[in-house]
Structure formats: C-alpha cells, structure tokens
Design a protein around this motif. Structure first.
Motif, PDB file in Angstrom:
ATOM      1  N   LYS A   1       0.859  -1.178   0.000  1.00 29.89           N
ATOM      2  CA  LYS A   1       0.000   0.000   0.000  1.00 29.89           C
ATOM      3  C   LYS A   1       0.896   1.229   0.000  1.00 29.89           C
ATOM      4  N   GLU A   2       0.490   2.260  -0.706  1.00 32.30           N
ATOM      5  CA  GLU A   2       1.278   3.480  -0.864  1.00 32.30           C
ATOM      6  C   GLU A   2       1.841   3.971   0.470  1.00 32.30           C
ATOM      7  N   ASP A   3       3.145   4.315   0.487  1.00 28.84           N
ATOM      8  CA  ASP A   3       3.768   4.818   1.710  1.00 28.84           C
ATOM      9  C   ASP A   3       3.366   6.259   2.019  1.00 28.84           C
ATOM     10  N   ILE A   4       3.129   7.069   0.973  1.00 24.41           N
ATOM     11  CA  ILE A   4       2.710   8.451   1.225  1.00 24.41           C
ATOM     12  C   ILE A   4       1.390   8.415   1.982  1.00 24.41           C
ATOM     13  N   CYS A   5       1.331   9.121   3.102  1.00 30.92           N
ATOM     14  CA  CYS A   5       0.218   8.911   4.030  1.00 30.92           C
ATOM     15  C   CYS A   5      -1.083   9.507   3.490  1.00 30.92           C
ATOM     16  N   TYR A   6      -2.176   8.998   4.031  1.00 38.98           N
ATOM     17  CA  TYR A   6      -3.514   9.434   3.599  1.00 38.98           C
ATOM     18  C   TYR A   6      -3.674  10.948   3.707  1.00 38.98           C
ATOM     19  N   ALA A   7      -3.126  11.542   4.779  1.00 37.99           N
ATOM     20  CA  ALA A   7      -3.316  12.977   5.016  1.00 37.99           C
ATOM     21  C   ALA A   7      -2.583  13.806   3.967  1.00 37.99           C
ATOM     22  N   THR A   8      -1.360  13.395   3.635  1.00 29.61           N
ATOM     23  CA  THR A   8      -0.607  14.088   2.589  1.00 29.61           C
ATOM     24  C   THR A   8      -1.359  14.014   1.267  1.00 29.61           C
ATOM     25  N   THR A   9      -1.812  12.813   0.912  1.00 28.76           N
ATOM     26  CA  THR A   9      -2.541  12.617  -0.342  1.00 28.76           C
ATOM     27  C   THR A   9      -3.817  13.448  -0.375  1.00 28.76           C
ATOM     28  N   ASN A  10      -4.587  13.419   0.704  1.00 26.69           N
ATOM     29  CA  ASN A  10      -5.865  14.136   0.741  1.00 26.69           C
ATOM     30  C   ASN A  10      -5.672  15.641   0.658  1.00 26.69           C
ATOM     31  N   ARG A  11      -4.677  16.165   1.383  1.00 27.64           N
ATOM     32  CA  ARG A  11      -4.464  17.611   1.373  1.00 27.64           C
ATOM     33  C   ARG A  11      -3.980  18.089   0.000  1.00 27.64           C
ATOM     34  N   GLN A  12      -3.137  17.296  -0.628  1.00 28.49           N
ATOM     35  CA  GLN A  12      -2.711  17.660  -1.977  1.00 28.49           C
ATOM     36  C   GLN A  12      -3.875  17.584  -2.967  1.00 28.49           C
ATOM     37  N   GLY A  13      -4.762  16.620  -2.781  1.00 28.70           N
ATOM     38  CA  GLY A  13      -5.926  16.517  -3.655  1.00 28.70           C
ATOM     39  C   GLY A  13      -6.829  17.730  -3.562  1.00 28.70           C
ATOM     40  N   ALA A  14      -7.040  18.237  -2.351  1.00 28.41           N
ATOM     41  CA  ALA A  14      -7.870  19.431  -2.167  1.00 28.41           C
ATOM     42  C   ALA A  14      -7.223  20.655  -2.811  1.00 28.41           C
ATOM     43  N   VAL A  15      -5.903  20.768  -2.680  1.00 28.21           N
ATOM     44  CA  VAL A  15      -5.189  21.896  -3.299  1.00 28.21           C
ATOM     45  C   VAL A  15      -5.300  21.826  -4.819  1.00 28.21           C
ATOM     46  N   LYS A  16      -5.207  20.631  -5.384  1.00 32.62           N
ATOM     47  CA  LYS A  16      -5.351  20.484  -6.837  1.00 32.62           C
ATOM     48  C   LYS A  16      -6.720  20.981  -7.311  1.00 32.62           C
ATOM     49  N   ARG A  17      -7.735  20.781  -6.500  1.00 33.33           N
ATOM     50  CA  ARG A  17      -9.084  21.237  -6.853  1.00 33.33           C
ATOM     51  C   ARG A  17      -9.191  22.754  -6.785  1.00 33.33           C
ATOM     52  N   VAL A  18      -8.600  23.355  -5.749  1.00 27.42           N
ATOM     53  CA  VAL A  18      -8.816  24.777  -5.474  1.00 27.42           C
ATOM     54  C   VAL A  18      -7.855  25.676  -6.248  1.00 27.42           C
ATOM     55  N   ALA A  19      -6.581  25.282  -6.353  1.00 28.44           N
ATOM     56  CA  ALA A  19      -5.552  26.180  -6.889  1.00 28.44           C
ATOM     57  C   ALA A  19      -5.881  26.773  -8.257  1.00 28.44           C
ATOM     58  N   PRO A  20      -6.444  26.002  -9.208  1.00 31.21           N
ATOM     59  CA  PRO A  20      -6.726  26.595 -10.518  1.00 31.21           C
ATOM     60  C   PRO A  20      -7.876  27.605 -10.503  1.00 31.21           C
ATOM     61  N   GLN A  21      -8.631  27.672  -9.400  1.00 31.16           N
ATOM     62  CA  GLN A  21      -9.823  28.520  -9.346  1.00 31.16           C
ATOM     63  C   GLN A  21      -9.584  29.875  -8.690  1.00 31.16           C
ATOM     64  N   VAL A  22      -8.392  30.104  -8.126  1.00 29.79           N
ATOM     65  CA  VAL A  22      -8.180  31.293  -7.294  1.00 29.79           C
ATOM     66  C   VAL A  22      -7.021  32.148  -7.805  1.00 29.79           C
ATOM     67  N   ASP A  23      -7.060  33.430  -7.421  1.00 28.72           N
ATOM     68  CA  ASP A  23      -5.992  34.364  -7.798  1.00 28.72           C
ATOM     69  C   ASP A  23      -4.718  34.132  -6.997  1.00 28.72           C
ATOM     70  N   ALA A  24      -4.874  33.671  -5.756  1.00 29.52           N
ATOM     71  CA  ALA A  24      -3.725  33.460  -4.873  1.00 29.52           C
ATOM     72  C   ALA A  24      -4.054  32.341  -3.902  1.00 29.52           C
ATOM     73  N   MET A  25      -3.011  31.787  -3.313  1.00 27.60           N
ATOM     74  CA  MET A  25      -3.220  30.691  -2.366  1.00 27.60           C
ATOM     75  C   MET A  25      -2.255  30.831  -1.208  1.00 27.60           C
ATOM     76  N   ILE A  26      -2.764  30.594  -0.008  1.00 29.52           N
ATOM     77  CA  ILE A  26      -1.935  30.576   1.199  1.00 29.52           C
ATOM     78  C   ILE A  26      -1.941  29.171   1.771  1.00 29.52           C
ATOM     79  N   VAL A  27      -0.740  28.668   2.029  1.00 26.60           N
ATOM     80  CA  VAL A  27      -0.565  27.415   2.760  1.00 26.60           C
ATOM     81  C   VAL A  27      -0.120  27.797   4.169  1.00 26.60           C
ATOM     82  N   VAL A  28      -0.919  27.459   5.152  1.00 28.23           N
ATOM     83  CA  VAL A  28      -0.577  27.760   6.540  1.00 28.23           C
ATOM     84  C   VAL A  28       0.340  26.645   7.046  1.00 28.23           C
TER      85      VAL A  28
END
Length: 319
Positions: free
Chosen positions: A197-224
């Motif tokens: 099973k993939e070593d990259i953890c579920y949380a890393t994968t999920n958070r990157q997936g959400a960013v992929k959805r949002v990033a193309p829709q916005v003028d700017a992005m902040i990662v806290v």
C-alpha cells in the motif's frame, strides 16, 4: 470605505492529521501524568506555534539525548521517527522513553526491515536530512539503504544487485513527484519490490488533492504552515504546479506581505498537517479586516483516522 469583496475557498481536509494529533496529545498527556519537565527529542511536529505552546506548558525540546540530564522525567521521540540508536541510547540511560512516531512512519520502518530480512537492498525516496528520512535509514545497518530524491538520482544508480531491490518512501512527499521517481525505478529495475500500500500517508494525499481542486480557481493561495514542514512545502509546490500565480507558505497572519495581496477577488487557503486550525482562522480574520469575505469550504475527502496514544502512556493512564 466599502471593503472590496473576496471569495475564500477553504480546502478540506487541511491541518492536523491523526499522527500529529497523537504526538501532541502524547506530550500533553505526559505532562498531565508526570508534570513538568517532559523532554522531547527534536520538534514533536514541524510547527513553531505548536512547539512554543508545548514549551510554555513545560516541554523541553532538545536536539539529542546527551542534552538531557539524568532524570526520571519522560523522554518523548517526535512523530517523524528516530534511528534505532536513539531508543538504545535512551535505554542505556534508563530514561522513561515514549515513542510518538506516527504509526504510518512505523509502517515504512517495518517494510524496510522485512525487505532487509529477505536479503534485498533498499531504495528510499525522500529528502536528505529530513528527520523522517534519518529515522528510516537508521533502522538498518549503514549502507543497506540508498536515498534518492529525483529521477536523475535513479538514473545514476549502480546497485551491486539490480535484481534484488526494494523501495520505500517518505510519507510526506509530493504524490506526483514521487510517482515519477517510482516509475523511473520500475523502468530501470523491473523486478524491484514496492509497498503493498502506498507509503505516502492518507493525510498528505488528501491535502494535496484538495489543493489540486482549489488552486486553478483562485488568484492566490496561502498554505498555513512552517517552512521546515515537508508536507506544507509540498502543498505549496502542488498549488504552483496547478497554475496558481501567487502561492505563499505562511505561519502566522503577521507574516502576510499585504503588498502581494492587493487586488484579489479569490483566495485559496489550506494548512499543512502540523498546522493548527487556530492559525487558519487567524489568517482568515486578517483578510476579513481588509475585505468583505465570503468563505466556502471545498471538500475532496472525508477523514476519520484515529491513532491511540503510545502504549506507555495508555498503561500509565490506566494505573
């Protein structure tokens, strides 16, 4: 004056993962049971706000065990994992050691150990010097694990036994970048063994997936998140790769360079797995002071993962 409108798209999931929650809870539970001080080797998680909060409660952070005086106080290992030499050194000094390594990092350690027992040489995909990488390489004798970071590193490999290899990965990498490296490994070494099973953890994968959805829709992005947080840096890179023109990794609202965020209509916000939600709220409040803000949550996955406290603390709490 009327505030200009600003639509904030708030990524979900974001922020604390189950491994980070477990590690922070371990320090707080140890403080509750034993009182201060509680010693912690390295930052328990990579977030300055979290570390300073725990320090105020009585946690003492050290780089190495030799900085700790002889003590009966608990000594906690961080969520990133440690080389085998660290618990051995703790046992030699009779420390009350508590291992807060994320269970998903421990899974990678066990995979590497199984491959080694089967006589394989191991390729670790990760970032040199990161505590998780140091910990994983330190599970096995020196020279058994070879670190690669890029496809170029894979192409330069000259293993002594090319048909007897296995690979594991750091848990907080970019999903896309890691897949490129894995593909290169499989291309050069078709018989290489990998994780079930993939070593990259579920949380890393999920958070990157959400960013992929949002990033193309916005003028700017902040990662806290903190600059030394691997998963936070990967979120920044993913947002940039997905075409967002302005992406910044920011720890606190006071770090915002307002000259960069002057003419926004839309803003994406996410948080690394070691960043608490209070910092997300702080940054949204800072924008709300300057803009007429509307906030919409963009959810791409549901998370219900929970990890129990380290066994030592469960036993002590029961007593």
């Amino acid at each position: 004056m009327t505030k200009p409108p600003l639509d904030i798209l708030l990524c979900a999931p974001r922020g604390f993962c189950a491994g980070v929650v477990r590690a922070i809870d371990a320090v707080e539970k140890a403080l509750a049971i034993h009182g201060a001080p509680v010693y912690v080797r390295h930052e328990i998680v990579h977030n300055k706000y979290v570390v300073e909060s725990l320090r105020r409660k009585g946690a003492v952070f050290v780089r190495e065990l030799d900085e700790i005086p002889d003590t009966e106080a608990p000594v906690i290992f961080s969520a990133h994992g440690v080389p085998k030499s660290v618990p051995e050194a703790a046992a030699a000094r009779n420390f009350l050691a508590i291992d807060a390594t994320c269970p998903l990092v421990t899974k990678v350690h066990r995979e590497a150990q199984v491959h080694y027992k089967r006589g394989r040489r191991i390729i670790l995909i990760g970032h040199a010097g990161h505590p998780e990488v140091v910990g994983t390489m330190g599970q096995l004798p020196e020279g058994v694990v070879t670190l690669v970071e890029t496809v170029a590193d894979v192409l330069a490999l000259e293993p002594a036994e090319p048909d007897n290899l296995a690979f594991v990965t750091q848990t907080t990498l970019s999903v896309d970048d890691t897949q490129e490296v894995v593909d290169a490994l499989k291309g050069r070494f078709p018989s290489i063994a990998g994780p079930h099973k993939e070593d990259i953890c579920y949380a890393t994968t999920n958070r990157q997936g959400a960013v992929k959805r949002v990033a193309p829709q916005v003028d700017a992005m902040i990662v806290v998140g903190s600059p030394n947080s691997s998963n936070s840096q990967r979120l920044r890179e993913v947002a940039e790769r997905e075409g967002c023109g302005l992406v910044r990794l920011i720890l606190r609202a006071e770090d915002i360079d307002w000259s960069l965020f002057g003419n926004l209509r839309s803003l994406g916000v996410t948080a690394g797995a070691s960043a608490p939600e209070v910092l997300v709220e702080e940054i949204i409040d800072a924008f709300a002071a300057r803009y007429a803000v509307t906030v919409e949550s963009v959810s791409t996955a549901d998370e219900s993962v929970f990890f129990p406290l380290p066994r030592e603390l469960r036993e002590q709490a029961a007593e």
